[in-house]
Write an enzyme that holds these catalytic residues in place. Structure first.
Site, mmCIF file in Angstrom:
data_model
loop_
_atom_site.group_PDB
_atom_site.id
_atom_site.type_symbol
_atom_site.label_atom_id
_atom_site.label_comp_id
_atom_site.label_asym_id
_atom_site.label_seq_id
_atom_site.Cartn_x
_atom_site.Cartn_y
_atom_site.Cartn_z
ATOM 1 N N ASP A 1 -9.793 80.044 -32.646
ATOM 2 C CA ASP A 1 -8.460 80.822 -32.861
ATOM 3 C C ASP A 1 -7.510 80.724 -31.889
ATOM 4 O O ASP A 1 -6.487 81.529 -31.480
ATOM 5 C CB ASP A 1 -8.720 82.181 -33.273
ATOM 6 C CG ASP A 1 -7.720 82.718 -34.032
ATOM 7 O OD1 ASP A 1 -7.185 81.911 -34.919
ATOM 8 O OD2 ASP A 1 -7.476 83.918 -33.865
ATOM 9 N N ALA A 2 -7.648 79.693 -30.941
ATOM 10 C CA ALA A 2 -6.777 79.625 -29.753
ATOM 11 C C ALA A 2 -5.388 79.137 -30.201
ATOM 12 O O ALA A 2 -5.023 77.839 -29.640
ATOM 13 C CB ALA A 2 -7.305 78.899 -28.566
#
Length: 412
Positions: free
Chosen positions: A295-296
């Site tokens: 989820d970066a």
């Protein structure tokens, strides 16, 4: 008739955000602010006399607001439309990330000046319990806006005691509570941030706390600084999406969001020390891949704007998403042409290097180096955290993900 919000940077009026009758936004700087050489609000809003259009304003100013379910609950609590950036900012834009604040020309409700309010453990627990229905303390007289999709509070920590900030007082810490359905999520983030720091990556300082029955993660704000006189001052910042004029709803690369190369170009073009910050950003890409953080996205990388020029902000929102089966494994930013971490190979890292105008050997050597140091440091970080907060199952789970990712690198 158009509505206007006054926009301030460091409490200095910079311009006005206007909502036209059709609901579209525009922004222009005050001519006097431009003439005096004031600081730009965003890299996407250079200091000029032009009027910026809705698309850019939605990306920059809308990017200051919460996202997802938090935004929906916030809008409901405030009695405004969830999609109306202007109305939301009119209510809660007084304390945004960085040094920007927005204020109505004619507030609909007078807001009396108020001093900071001390919070007992019981009062803090009660605030946490209200967050699911009252995100960011909406409707409680607090004009606070923080981007992201988690339930959180922004408070002032002074001499080991929390306070609700007074009028125009900067908050110093962000407190997050766990989202249901993700066991150990606070400890997970704590571990990832501590590991990043142990590896020499600049990362937000954190500790785990508890207020009655509610556990929380306390994150020291990197967009604040304490002067020699003890006064806390704001530092301006913006995330990569804002800087690149990409709206929050398109933050993932597969939805039109920035890729790794766009982040590198942003730093190359604007950072005061581009070589240092590009290398640090690349190490964060390595770290998020190896720790299992899919989820970066670009809103989880930011720029700070100190007096000596823009620089990459410390890492934040680092978490191993791979330990939660319900979360997508697809990478927020692909490596080369690949979104699936299980299929990333040497050629994908080499393609990433070329897209970023790096030598492939530089990228591959950096990845190998970080992977080796990372696996060596994990046991020590776990030992320190267990001494601090006790044993947690999630530490071993994250360690397992790291080992699996590192073990898959020898072919590089």
């Amino acid at each position: 008739m158009p509505k206007v919000l006054e926009v301030f940077l460091f409490n200095r009026r910079a311009g006005g955000l206007k909502q036209n009758d059709d609901g579209r936004l525009s922004f222009s700087y005050d001519p006097a602010y431009v003439k005096a050489g004031g600081q730009a609000l965003s890299l996407a809003l250079p200091l000029t006399g032009v009027e910026y259009d809705h698309k850019t304003c939605h990306a920059v100013f809308g990017g200051m607001l919460p996202e997802g379910g938090v935004r929906g609950r916030l809008a409901k609590a405030l009695g405004v439309s969830e999609r109306n950036d202007f109305s939301l900012l009119a209510e809660i834009g007084g304390e945004c990330a960085g040094a920007v604040s927005l204020r109505p020309l004619e507030p609909s409700k007078p807001r009396p000046a108020s001093g900071r309010k001390p919070l007992s453990e019981g009062a803090l627990e009660e605030l946490f319990k209200r967050l699911p229905e009252r995100p960011l303390l909406s409707g409680q007289g607090v004009r606070l806006s923080l981007a992201g999709a988690q339930n959180k509070l922004a408070l002032t920590l002074d001499k080991e005691r929390f306070f609700l900030p007074g009028k125009d007082e900067p908050s110093t810490h962000i407190l997050k509570i766990a989202a249901p359905g993700y066991p150990g999520v606070l400890e997970n983030e704590l571990f990832c941030l501590r590991l990043a720091s142990s590896l020499g990556l600049p990362a937000a300082k954190t500790h785990l706390g508890r207020a009655g029955s509610v556990a929380y993660l306390c994150v020291e704000r990197f967009d604040r600084e304490r002067a020699k006189d003890g006064v806390v001052r704001r530092l301006h910042q913006e995330d990569f999406c804002q800087a690149l004029a990409i709206p929050s709803e398109n933050k993932y690369q597969n939805e039109g969001g920035p890729d790794v190369a766009a982040g590198v170009r942003l730093l190359r073009d604007h950072a005061a020390k581009p070589a240092t910050d590009m290398a640090a950003f690349l190490r964060l890409i390595f770290f998020n891949f190896l720790v299992g953080n899919s989820d970066a996205h670009a809103k989880n990388y930011s720029l700070l704007f100190p007096k000596d020029g823009p620089r990459l902000a410390p890492a934040y929102d680092l978490i191993c998403t791979a330990v939660y089966p319900g979360l997508s494994p697809r990478l927020a930013m692909k490596i080369g042409s690949e979104y699936s971490p299980d299929r990333v190979s040497r050629r994908h890292w080499e393609a990433l290097a070329r897209a970023c105008e790096f030598k492939p050997a530089f990228v591959l050597d950096g990845l190998r180096d970080l992977a080796g140091r990372m696996e060596d440091l994990v046991p020590a970080v776990i030992k320190d955290l267990e001494a601090e907060i006790g044993r947690r199952k999630v530490f071993g789970e994250v360690q397992g993900v790291i080992h699996e990712r590192v073990d898959g690198l020898p072919s590089l």
